[in-house]
Design a protein around this motif. Structure first.
Motif, PDB file in Angstrom:
ATOM      1  N   ASP A 213      55.403  51.514  51.332  1.00 37.60           N
ATOM      2  CA  ASP A 213      53.996  51.839  51.106  1.00 37.60           C
ATOM      3  C   ASP A 213      53.552  53.063  51.909  1.00 37.60           C
ATOM      4  O   ASP A 213      54.181  53.436  52.896  1.00 37.60           O
ATOM      5  CB  ASP A 213      53.112  50.634  51.461  1.00 37.60           C
ATOM      6  CG  ASP A 213      53.157  49.562  50.381  1.00 37.60           C
ATOM      7  OD1 ASP A 213      53.729  49.841  49.303  1.00 37.60           O
ATOM      8  OD2 ASP A 213      52.637  48.470  50.615  1.00 37.60           O
ATOM      9  N   PHE A 214      52.475  53.665  51.442  1.00 36.69           N
ATOM     10  CA  PHE A 214      51.887  54.834  52.107  1.00 36.69           C
ATOM     11  C   PHE A 214      50.502  54.476  52.625  1.00 36.69           C
ATOM     12  O   PHE A 214      49.876  53.517  52.180  1.00 36.69           O
ATOM     13  CB  PHE A 214      51.718  55.989  51.108  1.00 36.69           C
ATOM     14  CG  PHE A 214      52.985  56.479  50.497  1.00 36.69           C
ATOM     15  CD1 PHE A 214      53.717  57.497  51.091  1.00 36.69           C
ATOM     16  CD2 PHE A 214      53.438  55.950  49.289  1.00 36.69           C
ATOM     17  CE1 PHE A 214      54.875  57.971  50.505  1.00 36.69           C
ATOM     18  CE2 PHE A 214      54.609  56.416  48.698  1.00 36.69           C
ATOM     19  CZ  PHE A 214      55.326  57.427  49.308  1.00 36.69           C
ATOM     20  N   SER A 215      50.014  55.319  53.537  1.00 38.62           N
ATOM     21  CA  SER A 215      48.621  55.217  53.993  1.00 38.62           C
ATOM     22  C   SER A 215      48.182  56.622  54.383  1.00 38.62           C
ATOM     23  O   SER A 215      48.880  57.302  55.128  1.00 38.62           O
ATOM     24  CB  SER A 215      48.541  54.280  55.205  1.00 38.62           C
ATOM     25  OG  SER A 215      47.318  54.485  55.870  1.00 38.62           O
ATOM     26  N   PHE A 216      47.059  57.062  53.850  1.00 39.63           N
ATOM     27  CA  PHE A 216      46.610  58.421  54.176  1.00 39.63           C
ATOM     28  C   PHE A 216      45.237  58.464  54.826  1.00 39.63           C
ATOM     29  O   PHE A 216      44.782  59.542  55.206  1.00 39.63           O
ATOM     30  CB  PHE A 216      46.617  59.301  52.916  1.00 39.63           C
ATOM     31  CG  PHE A 216      48.001  59.671  52.485  1.00 39.63           C
ATOM     32  CD1 PHE A 216      48.739  60.606  53.199  1.00 39.63           C
ATOM     33  CD2 PHE A 216      48.592  59.071  51.383  1.00 39.63           C
ATOM     34  CE1 PHE A 216      50.030  60.937  52.831  1.00 39.63           C
ATOM     35  CE2 PHE A 216      49.882  59.385  51.002  1.00 39.63           C
ATOM     36  CZ  PHE A 216      50.601  60.323  51.723  1.00 39.63           C
ATOM     37  N   SER A 217      44.589  57.302  54.984  1.00 41.44           N
ATOM     38  CA  SER A 217      43.222  57.361  55.513  1.00 41.44           C
ATOM     39  C   SER A 217      43.226  57.758  56.991  1.00 41.44           C
ATOM     40  O   SER A 217      42.316  58.450  57.455  1.00 41.44           O
ATOM     41  CB  SER A 217      42.495  56.041  55.274  1.00 41.44           C
ATOM     42  OG  SER A 217      43.029  55.050  56.095  1.00 41.44           O
ATOM     43  N   GLY A 218      44.264  57.356  57.749  1.00 37.41           N
ATOM     44  CA  GLY A 218      44.339  57.714  59.168  1.00 37.41           C
ATOM     45  C   GLY A 218      44.508  59.214  59.356  1.00 37.41           C
ATOM     46  O   GLY A 218      43.920  59.823  60.260  1.00 37.41           O
ATOM     47  N   LEU A 219      45.292  59.802  58.488  1.00 39.59           N
ATOM     48  CA  LEU A 219      45.544  61.245  58.559  1.00 39.59           C
ATOM     49  C   LEU A 219      44.243  62.025  58.316  1.00 39.59           C
ATOM     50  O   LEU A 219      43.929  62.991  59.017  1.00 39.59           O
ATOM     51  CB  LEU A 219      46.599  61.597  57.503  1.00 39.59           C
ATOM     52  CG  LEU A 219      47.141  63.014  57.453  1.00 39.59           C
ATOM     53  CD1 LEU A 219      47.659  63.461  58.796  1.00 39.59           C
ATOM     54  CD2 LEU A 219      48.248  63.103  56.408  1.00 39.59           C
TER      55      LEU A 219
END
Ligand code: KG4
Ligand code: ZN
Length: 343
Positions: A213-219
């Motif tokens: 899985d990916f997550s981009f909100s932190g970036l």
């Protein structure tokens, strides 16, 4: 057997109509909606109205460019979802009415599957890319609403390996562009600006999620906090460097996962799809894998990266071969998971 297909795509803010003769694209008309620029993002209600205004001229032009009449069509295909419900309703209602009037079969297509299926269009790829995909391959589908790693075993045969848990890659680019004061649509603007910047100038926290899985909100938040600490003058001077560093963080995150999937599965064939596959850095880096790693790489032409009806047409062609037709009672689906059948 020659099959003439008319395909309609209206899931977000592009109204598109295409005519295909089997796997060959005879026309692929895309009417983009400038109306959203003043609001800095897609306004669903305006998108629906704009689809209403564009759909008839887009279909007319697609038929005209393909040099056929509507009576020569064997089938009408449309995007059933996922997407904005109002926008989907315009395309689906139009497609259903046309199919009914012409007494032609109707085919409903999943937009995310279609992004992947674009790889099966004849002449879909740029000249430097590998062509005619050999199965299996791993597709990184990166769009405004989705980020997915998909194992493709053949046309319409998908296995979802992983996806984003929050923001999509395109959404991260769009939000970052907005924070930098770039005009809508932000992703391509940020990409353009990044070309003249230094990708090593700044460091943004790259997400490190176990699994696929990916997550981009932190970036995105990392960029927000960084900008909040700077003066407007500093931001103005360093904008290309900030854009380049942010772009590098997103693309690097995507590439690391994709390569891990290659290593894990042993499938050394990768494809990119969806709007973000138009990104210059992503295309350049993936292309390097061909020579440096010896992977097979499938890079679509720009016209088949962002939303277009040709990809809906090619997906419909394979459904046509399977007699997978939709009924007049089929309704649009705002949310629709890849690879799952719906009624
Ligand atoms: O597939 P698509 O056209 O529509 C959706 O299905 O969402 O993807 C649109 C997304 C937007 O977020 C847009 O900013 C992004 O693709 N995009 C890009 C580039 N071109 C389009 N992102 C980064 N670099 C680009 N060159
Ligand atoms: Zn899309």
């Amino acid at each position: 057997m020659p099959v003439f297909l008319l395909a309609i795509e209206s899931s977000c803010d592009d109204t598109s109509a295409a005519v295909l003769l089997n796997g060959k694209v005879l026309s692929n008309v895309v009417a983009s909606q400038a109306v959203h620029a003043q609001y800095g993002g897609v306004v669903p209600e305006l998108a629906s109205r704009s689809h209403l205004a564009h759909i008839v001229p887009a279909v007319d032009l697609a038929l005209q460019q393909a040099n056929i009449t509507k009576h020569q069509l064997d089938c009408i295909a449309f995007t059933q979802g996922p997407g904005l419900l109002g926008s989907l309703l315009v395309g689906s209602s139009f497609a259903k009415s046309l199919a009914l009037a012409l007494k032609k079969p109707l085919i409903a297509v999943n937009h995310m599957e279609a992004h992947i299926m674009a790889h099966y269009i004849e002449e879909a790829h740029i000249p430097e890319s590998d062509t005619a995909p050999q199965q299996p391959f791993i597709c990184l589908t990166v769009s405004g609403g989705h980020t997915q790693l998909v194992l493709v075993n053949g046309p319409l045969q998908f296995e979802l390996l992983g996806e984003t848990r929050d923001d999509a890659a395109g959404e991260a680019f769009d939000k970052a562009a907005k924070l930098l004061g770039l005009p809508y649509p932000g992703g391509p603007e940020l990409d353009r600006l990044a070309e003249s910047g230094n990708p090593a100038a700044f460091k943004f926290a790259e997400p490190k999620l176990a699994g696929w899985d990916f997550s981009f909100s932190g970036l995105k938040t990392s960029l927000l906090y960084f900008l909040q600490k700077q003066t407007p003058e500093f931001i103005e001077i360093h904008k290309p460097d900030i854009a380049a560093s942010f772009r590098m963080a997103v693309i690097h995150t995507l590439l690391v996962k994709l390569e891990q999937a290659v290593q894990h599965t042993g499938i050394r064939a990768v494809a990119i799809a969806g709007g973000v596959s138009a990104n210059r850095l992503l295309r350049k880096e993936i292309l390097r894998w061909k020579t440096e790693k010896g992977h097979r790489v499938y890079i679509p032409q720009m016209a088949y990266c962002t939303d277009n009806a040709a990809m809906i047409g090619i997906t419909a062609l394979y459904k046509f071969y399977r007699n997978d037709f939709a009924s007049q009672s089929t309704t649009p689906q705002a949310r629709w998971h890849l690879g799952t059948a719906i009624g």
